[in-house]
Motif scaffolding. Structure first.
Motif, PDB file in Angstrom:
ATOM      1  N   MET A   1      32.719   0.812 -12.370  1.00 32.82           N
ATOM      2  CA  MET A   1      33.916   0.930 -13.928  1.00 32.82           C
ATOM      3  C   MET A   1      33.064   0.939 -15.142  1.00 32.82           C
ATOM      4  O   MET A   1      31.228  -0.067 -14.971  1.00 32.82           O
ATOM      5  N   LYS A   2      32.287   1.927 -16.537  1.00 35.39           N
ATOM      6  CA  LYS A   2      31.524   1.483 -17.130  1.00 35.39           C
ATOM      7  C   LYS A   2      32.142   0.886 -18.500  1.00 35.39           C
ATOM      8  O   LYS A   2      33.605   0.920 -18.650  1.00 35.39           O
ATOM      9  N   PHE A   3      31.639  -0.662 -18.902  1.00 38.87           N
ATOM     10  CA  PHE A   3      32.155  -1.277 -20.091  1.00 38.87           C
ATOM     11  C   PHE A   3      31.543  -1.358 -20.477  1.00 38.87           C
ATOM     12  O   PHE A   3      29.913  -0.873 -20.820  1.00 38.87           O
ATOM     13  N   ARG A   4      31.992  -0.791 -22.700  1.00 36.55           N
ATOM     14  CA  ARG A   4      30.570  -1.490 -23.798  1.00 36.55           C
ATOM     15  C   ARG A   4      31.497  -2.512 -24.417  1.00 36.55           C
ATOM     16  O   ARG A   4      32.693  -2.827 -24.434  1.00 36.55           O
ATOM     17  N   SER A   5      30.478  -3.085 -25.559  1.00 37.91           N
ATOM     18  CA  SER A   5      30.955  -4.621 -26.066  1.00 37.91           C
ATOM     19  C   SER A   5      31.817  -3.774 -27.010  1.00 37.91           C
ATOM     20  O   SER A   5      31.488  -2.346 -27.943  1.00 37.91           O
ATOM     21  N   PRO A   6      32.758  -4.711 -27.904  1.00 33.70           N
ATOM     22  CA  PRO A   6      33.081  -4.145 -28.430  1.00 33.70           C
ATOM     23  C   PRO A   6      32.766  -4.630 -30.712  1.00 33.70           C
ATOM     24  O   PRO A   6      32.866  -3.820 -31.346  1.00 33.70           O
ATOM     25  N   THR A   7      31.533  -5.143 -29.835  1.00 34.22           N
ATOM     26  CA  THR A   7      30.751  -4.517 -31.743  1.00 34.22           C
ATOM     27  C   THR A   7      29.518  -4.418 -31.035  1.00 34.22           C
ATOM     28  O   THR A   7      29.102  -3.598 -30.176  1.00 34.22           O
ATOM     29  N   HIS A   8      28.231  -4.132 -31.802  1.00 38.97           N
ATOM     30  CA  HIS A   8      27.260  -3.800 -31.839  1.00 38.97           C
ATOM     31  C   HIS A   8      26.260  -5.179 -31.700  1.00 38.97           C
ATOM     32  O   HIS A   8      25.198  -4.404 -30.809  1.00 38.97           O
ATOM     33  N   GLU A   9      26.556  -5.667 -31.154  1.00 42.19           N
ATOM     34  CA  GLU A   9      25.630  -6.658 -30.410  1.00 42.19           C
ATOM     35  C   GLU A   9      26.153  -6.221 -29.047  1.00 42.19           C
ATOM     36  O   GLU A   9      26.934  -6.392 -28.522  1.00 42.19           O
ATOM     37  N   PRO A  10      24.946  -6.852 -27.904  1.00 44.71           N
ATOM     38  CA  PRO A  10      25.713  -6.564 -26.482  1.00 44.71           C
ATOM     39  C   PRO A  10      26.667  -8.071 -25.909  1.00 44.71           C
ATOM     40  O   PRO A  10      26.068  -9.106 -27.298  1.00 44.71           O
ATOM     41  N   LEU A  11      27.252  -7.703 -24.571  1.00 47.32           N
ATOM     42  CA  LEU A  11      27.848  -8.727 -24.744  1.00 47.32           C
ATOM     43  C   LEU A  11      27.310  -9.641 -23.667  1.00 47.32           C
ATOM     44  O   LEU A  11      27.227  -8.930 -22.235  1.00 47.32           O
ATOM     45  N   HIS A  12      27.475 -10.725 -23.639  1.00 47.47           N
ATOM     46  CA  HIS A  12      26.578 -11.640 -22.238  1.00 47.47           C
ATOM     47  C   HIS A  12      28.146 -12.208 -20.854  1.00 47.47           C
ATOM     48  O   HIS A  12      28.876 -12.446 -21.649  1.00 47.47           O
ATOM     49  N   VAL A  13      27.643 -11.525 -20.087  1.00 46.72           N
ATOM     50  CA  VAL A  13      28.827 -12.130 -19.048  1.00 46.72           C
ATOM     51  C   VAL A  13      28.150 -12.386 -17.919  1.00 46.72           C
ATOM     52  O   VAL A  13      27.379 -12.646 -17.185  1.00 46.72           O
ATOM     53  N   ALA A  14      28.932 -14.356 -17.982  1.00 44.56           N
ATOM     54  CA  ALA A  14      29.067 -14.535 -16.214  1.00 44.56           C
ATOM     55  C   ALA A  14      29.379 -15.051 -15.738  1.00 44.56           C
ATOM     56  O   ALA A  14      31.011 -15.858 -16.294  1.00 44.56           O
ATOM     57  N   LEU A  15      29.882 -15.254 -14.304  1.00 46.57           N
ATOM     58  CA  LEU A  15      29.806 -15.888 -13.722  1.00 46.57           C
ATOM     59  C   LEU A  15      30.119 -16.836 -12.581  1.00 46.57           C
ATOM     60  O   LEU A  15      29.076 -17.482 -12.874  1.00 46.57           O
ATOM     61  N   THR A  16      31.383 -17.696 -12.820  1.00 45.30           N
ATOM     62  CA  THR A  16      30.820 -19.260 -11.768  1.00 45.30           C
ATOM     63  C   THR A  16      29.547 -19.207 -11.128  1.00 45.30           C
ATOM     64  O   THR A  16      28.876 -20.444 -10.238  1.00 45.30           O
ATOM     65  N   THR A  17      29.282 -18.509 -10.156  1.00 45.68           N
ATOM     66  CA  THR A  17      28.676 -17.585  -9.292  1.00 45.68           C
ATOM     67  C   THR A  17      27.147 -17.538  -9.447  1.00 45.68           C
ATOM     68  O   THR A  17      26.325 -18.009  -8.897  1.00 45.68           O
ATOM     69  N   GLY A  18      26.561 -17.774 -10.994  1.00 43.06           N
ATOM     70  CA  GLY A  18      25.521 -17.437 -11.172  1.00 43.06           C
ATOM     71  C   GLY A  18      25.304 -16.045 -11.681  1.00 43.06           C
ATOM     72  O   GLY A  18      23.945 -15.668 -12.067  1.00 43.06           O
ATOM     73  N   HIS A  19      25.721 -15.119 -10.996  1.00 44.82           N
ATOM     74  CA  HIS A  19      25.694 -13.857 -11.312  1.00 44.82           C
ATOM     75  C   HIS A  19      25.992 -13.654 -12.603  1.00 44.82           C
ATOM     76  O   HIS A  19      26.696 -14.369 -13.181  1.00 44.82           O
ATOM     77  N   THR A  20      24.607 -13.178 -13.439  1.00 42.85           N
ATOM     78  CA  THR A  20      24.962 -12.330 -14.696  1.00 42.85           C
ATOM     79  C   THR A  20      25.023 -10.652 -15.301  1.00 42.85           C
ATOM     80  O   THR A  20      24.755 -10.404 -14.773  1.00 42.85           O
ATOM     81  N   ALA A  21      25.316 -10.235 -16.334  1.00 41.23           N
ATOM     82  CA  ALA A  21      25.290  -8.800 -16.482  1.00 41.23           C
ATOM     83  C   ALA A  21      25.513  -8.104 -18.220  1.00 41.23           C
ATOM     84  O   ALA A  21      25.690 -10.122 -19.154  1.00 41.23           O
TER      85      ALA A  21
END
Length: 117
Positions: A1-21
């Protein structure tokens, strides 16, 4: 599934498992493991036509997920689900909801539940 940032700035997503996007303003295809946290951080799902998802529906979904998690905690018998002053334990709430919850969100929804009972 595709997601976009709600602003013009990139949104960083981090999980407690250490994975990031990183979710860009143009849209980023995310692995399903990131979906809940991406929405919790404000990312907007993008449908196949490229249009953004309904933000109001997202907020309602988040609200209902927190409410369900709090109801589970209230109906359970684990005294560690709440702090000494009777507020929901945010670590336990995050675990049950599946995404980070702010103190303000938790307190507001908890107050709603207290009014109903």
């Amino acid at each position: 599934m595709k997601f976009r940032s709600p602003t013009h700035e990139p949104l960083h997503v981090a999980l407690t498992t250490g994975h990031t996007a990183v979710v860009s303003a143009e849209g980023t295809e995310l692995d399903p493991m990131f979906h809940r946290e991406a929405v919790a951080r404000g990312a907007v799902p993008v449908d196949s036509s490229g249009a953004g998802g309904d933000m109001q529906a997202q907020l309602l979904g988040r609200h209902l997920a927190i409410k369900d998690a709090l109801n589970t905690m209230l109906n359970g018998s684990d005294k560690d689900d709440f702090t000494a002053d009777g507020k929901p334990n945010l670590i336990r709430l995050k675990s049950k909801a599946g995404f980070a919850v702010t103190r303000e969100e938790a307190d507001a929804i908890f107050a709603e539940l207290a009014k109903v009972e």
